[in-house]
Enzyme design. Structure first.
Site, PDB file in Angstrom:
ATOM      1  N   HIS A  66       0.871  -1.178   0.000  1.00 16.59           N
ATOM      2  CA  HIS A  66       0.000   0.000   0.000  1.00 16.59           C
ATOM      3  C   HIS A  66       0.913   1.234   0.000  1.00 16.59           C
ATOM      4  O   HIS A  66       1.585   1.513   0.999  1.00 16.59           O
ATOM      5  CB  HIS A  66      -0.905  -0.016   1.220  1.00 16.59           C
ATOM      6  N   GLU A  72       1.526   3.921   2.753  1.00 17.69           N
ATOM      7  CA  GLU A  72       2.099   3.468   4.022  1.00 17.69           C
ATOM      8  C   GLU A  72       3.625   3.590   3.955  1.00 17.69           C
ATOM      9  O   GLU A  72       4.365   2.613   3.984  1.00 17.69           O
ATOM     10  CB  GLU A  72       1.627   2.049   4.319  1.00 17.69           C
ATOM     11  N   HIS A 114       3.658  -2.920   6.820  1.00 18.39           N
ATOM     12  CA  HIS A 114       2.518  -2.048   6.510  1.00 18.39           C
ATOM     13  C   HIS A 114       2.401  -0.920   7.528  1.00 18.39           C
ATOM     14  O   HIS A 114       3.162  -0.833   8.482  1.00 18.39           O
ATOM     15  CB  HIS A 114       1.221  -2.870   6.532  1.00 18.39           C
ATOM     16  N   GLU A 172       2.476  -4.114  11.372  1.00 18.28           N
ATOM     17  CA  GLU A 172       1.777  -2.836  11.195  1.00 18.28           C
ATOM     18  C   GLU A 172       2.385  -1.775  12.106  1.00 18.28           C
ATOM     19  O   GLU A 172       2.680  -2.027  13.274  1.00 18.28           O
ATOM     20  CB  GLU A 172       0.292  -2.994  11.527  1.00 18.28           C
TER      21      GLU A 172
END
Length: 375
Positions: free
Chosen positions: A166, A169, A259, A335
């Site tokens: 993504h 990010e 991410h 994350e």
């Protein structure tokens, strides 16, 4: 006063900039999709002038839970990014700042340009143990860069580390700087032992097109790469297609996909618990990795994160779930926050590139702790 987004990863539409205290803006959608949330723009000619910049379509962004308690990033030199006063009310995100220099950049998170990406891979290939190759092209014709650290041999484990499926990010590629910086440090004993025990295949940027275009979540065609792993194609998702083909050639003992999360103000790991082939050994390895990373970095924790999928119910279009299932390996998604780490907040910088780098470097410790148990 002049406002522009005409540069790598720029994204903003100016509706009205006649008055510095009533600037009206909108974020553009990712091409071919309804996703949007990433913004990145430059303001020139407002030194000493209080700015009030309202992003009027924030209420339609991809992740509304990302706006409460969020503070936008700003920089005068594009190296040090600090946080500015930001309010979200009635669907409008408003940034307030009085620039101390003629030009200031604003962004959703500290940007990571394709030029910096090229600098990173150019630096990495200078190490004697590193091979840099292009394993395919994106839809916009950019290169899919793969760094291989070490040579395969009997008994060596195979570790894959990918980042930035993504593109908005950007913390993921800042993380890569720290990870590679330590892995290639010949004076670091953890790195030296790890390179003796494993071969690393590293993709610092899985989505070059989305990165350059200023997208939040998709590639040039508006495709979310992290929903393509069970159906990757050259037509829609060549980025995943080429990486997955190479993974099938090398095999995988450990896969770590990096991410950022818009809403949760924590660093955490999501595993492949819901994959049909996930088993007790996989759970033990996942738990071991998270425990070791907690020891290596106080910026990591396990109390907060995503809900765990019930056995056999995982979405296999997602990278971690697909790899855990197909390769029966330890597969994880790490994350990081767009906001800050609520356990160790920083009022001036929030979660920052430097903290991303340090967390990237810290991941070598759990890798070393588990490498001998991966088969």
């Amino acid at each position: 006063m002049h406002i522009t987004d005409a540069f790598d990863s720029g994204n903003i539409d100016v509706l009205d900039a006649a008055q510095p205290d009533q600037i009206r803006l909108e974020i553009r959608k990712d091409n071919g999709s309804d996703f949007y949330q990433w913004f990145h723009f430059r303001v020139t000619g407002a030194a000493g002038t209080p700015l009030s910049m309202a992003i009027e379509n924030a209420g339609g962004a991809a992740y509304l839970e990302g706006w409460p308690d969020y503070r936008a990033c700003a920089s005068y030199d594009r190296e040090t990014w600090f946080r500015v006063d930001t309010r979200y009310e009635n669907g409008v995100l408003t940034l307030h700042h009085t620039p101390q220099a003629d030009t200031v950049w604003f962004a959703y998170f500290a940007p990571y340009s394709m030029e910096r990406h090229l600098d990173l891979i150019a630096w990495a290939q200078g190490h004697a143990d590193v091979q840099l190759e292009v394993i395919g092209n994106t839809l916009d014709g950019q290169s899919m860069d793969l760094l291989t650290v070490g040579e395969p041999s009997a008994g060596k484990r195979t570790l894959w580390v990918t980042a930035r499926q993504h593109p908005g990010e950007t913390m993921a590629e800042w993380w890569m700087e720290g990870f590679l910086g330590r892995l290639l440090d010949d004076q670091d004993p953890v790195a030296r032992v790890l390179r003796d025990k494993a071969v690393f295949h590293i993709v610092p940027n899985m989505n070059p097109d989305g990165s350059k275009r200023g997208h939040l979540r998709t590639n040039a065609k508006g495709v979310n790469l992290n929903r393509e792993w069970d159906k990757a194609s050259q037509e829609n998702s060549p980025e995943v297609f080429h990486v997955l083909n190479r993974m099938r050639e090398t095999g995988i003992d450990l896969a770590l996909d990096i991410h950022g999360d818009e809403a949760l103000p924590y660093n955490f790991i999501a595993g492949g618990e819901g994959a049909p082939n996930f088993d007790a050994k996989g759970q033990a390895l996942l738990d071991g990795y998270k425990s070791a990373l907690c020891v290596a970095s106080p910026d990591f924790q396990t109390a907060h994160g995503y809900d765990v999928d019930a056995p056999g119910t995982a979405d296999l279009s997602i990278c971690t779930n697909y790899l855990a299932n197909e390769f029966r390996c330890l597969a994880m998604t790490l994350e990081m926050p767009f906001k800050d780490n609520a356990d160790l907040p920083d009022a001036e910088y929030g979660w920052s590139p430097e903290r991303c780098r340090k967390l990237g470097a810290a991941n070598l410790d759990p890798m070393l702790a588990l490498v001998d148990r991966l088969r």
